[in-house]
Write a protein that holds these residues in place. Structure first.
Motif, PDB file in Angstrom:
ATOM      1  N   MET A   1     -25.074 -33.408 -17.936  1.00 53.70           N
ATOM      2  CA  MET A   1     -25.334 -32.253 -16.969  1.00 53.70           C
ATOM      3  C   MET A   1     -24.205 -31.415 -17.372  1.00 53.70           C
ATOM      4  O   MET A   1     -24.726 -29.849 -16.474  1.00 53.70           O
ATOM      5  CB  MET A   1     -24.314 -32.875 -15.766  1.00 53.70           C
ATOM      6  N   LYS A   2     -23.522 -31.233 -17.703  1.00 48.09           N
ATOM      7  CA  LYS A   2     -22.223 -29.683 -18.294  1.00 48.09           C
ATOM      8  C   LYS A   2     -23.409 -29.471 -19.082  1.00 48.09           C
ATOM      9  O   LYS A   2     -23.036 -27.659 -19.400  1.00 48.09           O
ATOM     10  CB  LYS A   2     -21.749 -30.320 -19.156  1.00 48.09           C
ATOM     11  N   LYS A   3     -24.771 -29.691 -20.294  1.00 51.12           N
ATOM     12  CA  LYS A   3     -25.360 -29.293 -21.448  1.00 51.12           C
ATOM     13  C   LYS A   3     -26.180 -28.205 -20.546  1.00 51.12           C
ATOM     14  O   LYS A   3     -26.766 -27.446 -20.470  1.00 51.12           O
ATOM     15  CB  LYS A   3     -25.518 -29.761 -22.573  1.00 51.12           C
ATOM     16  N   LEU A   4     -26.830 -28.796 -19.266  1.00 52.02           N
ATOM     17  CA  LEU A   4     -27.580 -28.160 -18.803  1.00 52.02           C
ATOM     18  C   LEU A   4     -27.053 -27.007 -17.756  1.00 52.02           C
ATOM     19  O   LEU A   4     -27.828 -26.246 -17.726  1.00 52.02           O
ATOM     20  CB  LEU A   4     -28.667 -28.842 -17.250  1.00 52.02           C
ATOM     21  N   PHE A   5     -26.197 -27.016 -17.633  1.00 55.20           N
ATOM     22  CA  PHE A   5     -25.424 -25.863 -16.388  1.00 55.20           C
ATOM     23  C   PHE A   5     -24.963 -24.956 -17.792  1.00 55.20           C
ATOM     24  O   PHE A   5     -25.819 -23.574 -17.331  1.00 55.20           O
ATOM     25  CB  PHE A   5     -23.743 -26.324 -15.821  1.00 55.20           C
ATOM     26  N   THR A   6     -24.415 -25.190 -18.830  1.00 54.28           N
ATOM     27  CA  THR A   6     -24.673 -23.934 -19.946  1.00 54.28           C
ATOM     28  C   THR A   6     -26.131 -23.613 -20.050  1.00 54.28           C
ATOM     29  O   THR A   6     -25.718 -22.513 -20.375  1.00 54.28           O
ATOM     30  CB  THR A   6     -23.580 -25.136 -21.381  1.00 54.28           C
ATOM     31  N   ALA A   7     -26.983 -24.169 -20.611  1.00 50.59           N
ATOM     32  CA  ALA A   7     -28.514 -23.382 -20.100  1.00 50.59           C
ATOM     33  C   ALA A   7     -28.412 -22.294 -19.493  1.00 50.59           C
ATOM     34  O   ALA A   7     -29.262 -21.707 -19.896  1.00 50.59           O
ATOM     35  CB  ALA A   7     -28.794 -24.571 -20.775  1.00 50.59           C
ATOM     36  N   LEU A   8     -28.857 -23.425 -19.028  1.00 49.57           N
ATOM     37  CA  LEU A   8     -28.822 -22.211 -17.518  1.00 49.57           C
ATOM     38  C   LEU A   8     -27.888 -21.074 -17.180  1.00 49.57           C
ATOM     39  O   LEU A   8     -28.088 -20.216 -16.620  1.00 49.57           O
ATOM     40  CB  LEU A   8     -28.761 -23.194 -15.783  1.00 49.57           C
ATOM     41  N   ILE A   9     -27.030 -20.990 -17.209  1.00 52.48           N
ATOM     42  CA  ILE A   9     -26.056 -19.897 -17.650  1.00 52.48           C
ATOM     43  C   ILE A   9     -26.082 -19.017 -18.603  1.00 52.48           C
ATOM     44  O   ILE A   9     -26.526 -17.593 -18.481  1.00 52.48           O
ATOM     45  CB  ILE A   9     -24.616 -19.962 -17.869  1.00 52.48           C
ATOM     46  N   GLU A  10     -26.835 -19.166 -19.854  1.00 51.23           N
ATOM     47  CA  GLU A  10     -26.784 -18.678 -20.631  1.00 51.23           C
ATOM     48  C   GLU A  10     -28.567 -17.960 -20.907  1.00 51.23           C
ATOM     49  O   GLU A  10     -28.722 -17.097 -20.854  1.00 51.23           O
ATOM     50  CB  GLU A  10     -27.295 -19.118 -22.359  1.00 51.23           C
ATOM     51  N   ALA A  11     -29.544 -18.763 -19.754  1.00 54.71           N
ATOM     52  CA  ALA A  11     -30.675 -18.216 -19.698  1.00 54.71           C
ATOM     53  C   ALA A  11     -30.923 -17.015 -18.808  1.00 54.71           C
ATOM     54  O   ALA A  11     -31.301 -15.736 -18.390  1.00 54.71           O
ATOM     55  CB  ALA A  11     -31.707 -19.104 -18.836  1.00 54.71           C
ATOM     56  N   LEU A  12     -30.070 -17.091 -17.884  1.00 50.80           N
ATOM     57  CA  LEU A  12     -29.996 -16.578 -16.591  1.00 50.80           C
ATOM     58  C   LEU A  12     -29.003 -14.300 -17.428  1.00 50.80           C
ATOM     59  O   LEU A  12     -29.273 -13.813 -16.647  1.00 50.80           O
ATOM     60  CB  LEU A  12     -29.031 -16.240 -15.416  1.00 50.80           C
ATOM     61  N   PHE A  13     -28.048 -15.114 -18.224  1.00 51.00           N
ATOM     62  CA  PHE A  13     -27.161 -14.165 -18.733  1.00 51.00           C
ATOM     63  C   PHE A  13     -28.214 -13.524 -19.652  1.00 51.00           C
ATOM     64  O   PHE A  13     -28.488 -11.987 -19.253  1.00 51.00           O
ATOM     65  CB  PHE A  13     -26.171 -14.719 -19.761  1.00 51.00           C
ATOM     66  N   ILE A  14     -29.517 -14.030 -20.457  1.00 49.15           N
ATOM     67  CA  ILE A  14     -30.346 -13.122 -21.834  1.00 49.15           C
ATOM     68  C   ILE A  14     -31.398 -12.521 -20.305  1.00 49.15           C
ATOM     69  O   ILE A  14     -31.832 -11.938 -20.483  1.00 49.15           O
ATOM     70  CB  ILE A  14     -30.752 -14.259 -22.457  1.00 49.15           C
ATOM     71  N   LEU A  15     -31.459 -12.572 -19.369  1.00 48.52           N
ATOM     72  CA  LEU A  15     -33.229 -12.522 -18.616  1.00 48.52           C
ATOM     73  C   LEU A  15     -32.071 -10.789 -17.392  1.00 48.52           C
ATOM     74  O   LEU A  15     -32.846 -10.078 -17.085  1.00 48.52           O
ATOM     75  CB  LEU A  15     -32.856 -13.678 -17.578  1.00 48.52           C
ATOM     76  N   SER A  16     -30.305 -11.111 -17.483  1.00 51.94           N
ATOM     77  CA  SER A  16     -29.914 -10.590 -17.028  1.00 51.94           C
ATOM     78  C   SER A  16     -30.062  -9.058 -18.001  1.00 51.94           C
ATOM     79  O   SER A  16     -30.226  -7.889 -18.084  1.00 51.94           O
ATOM     80  CB  SER A  16     -28.918 -10.029 -16.307  1.00 51.94           C
ATOM     81  N   LEU A  17     -29.318  -9.109 -19.137  1.00 52.03           N
ATOM     82  CA  LEU A  17     -29.491  -7.973 -20.073  1.00 52.03           C
ATOM     83  C   LEU A  17     -30.501  -7.818 -20.472  1.00 52.03           C
ATOM     84  O   LEU A  17     -31.246  -6.394 -20.882  1.00 52.03           O
ATOM     85  CB  LEU A  17     -29.019  -8.654 -21.974  1.00 52.03           C
ATOM     86  N   GLY A  18     -32.503  -8.675 -20.589  1.00 55.14           N
ATOM     87  CA  GLY A  18     -33.662  -8.499 -20.740  1.00 55.14           C
ATOM     88  C   GLY A  18     -34.177  -7.042 -19.513  1.00 55.14           C
ATOM     89  O   GLY A  18     -34.701  -5.882 -19.988  1.00 55.14           O
TER      90      GLY A  18
END
Length: 50
Positions: A1-18
């Motif tokens: 579950m923690k890996k899924l949460f980390t992946a979700l946070i990383e994806a949101l961060f990358i999308l916001s930078l884009g």
């Protein structure tokens, strides 16, 4: 579950930078070519003056 949460946070961060990168690019660039008779509001902010 923690890996899924980390992946979700990383994806949101990358999308916001884009999104930030997309909002700073202008199709007109910084070319203030007034001969094209474009409305001033459609020109880049550097061409509009204050």
């Amino acid at each position: 579950m923690k890996k899924l949460f980390t992946a979700l946070i990383e994806a949101l961060f990358i999308l916001s930078l884009g999104g930030c990168l997309a909002s700073t690019t202008s199709p007109d660039g910084i070319n203030c070519d007034y001969s094209k008779e474009k409305p001033l509001r459609d020109m880049p902010l550097d061409c509009q003056g204050r």
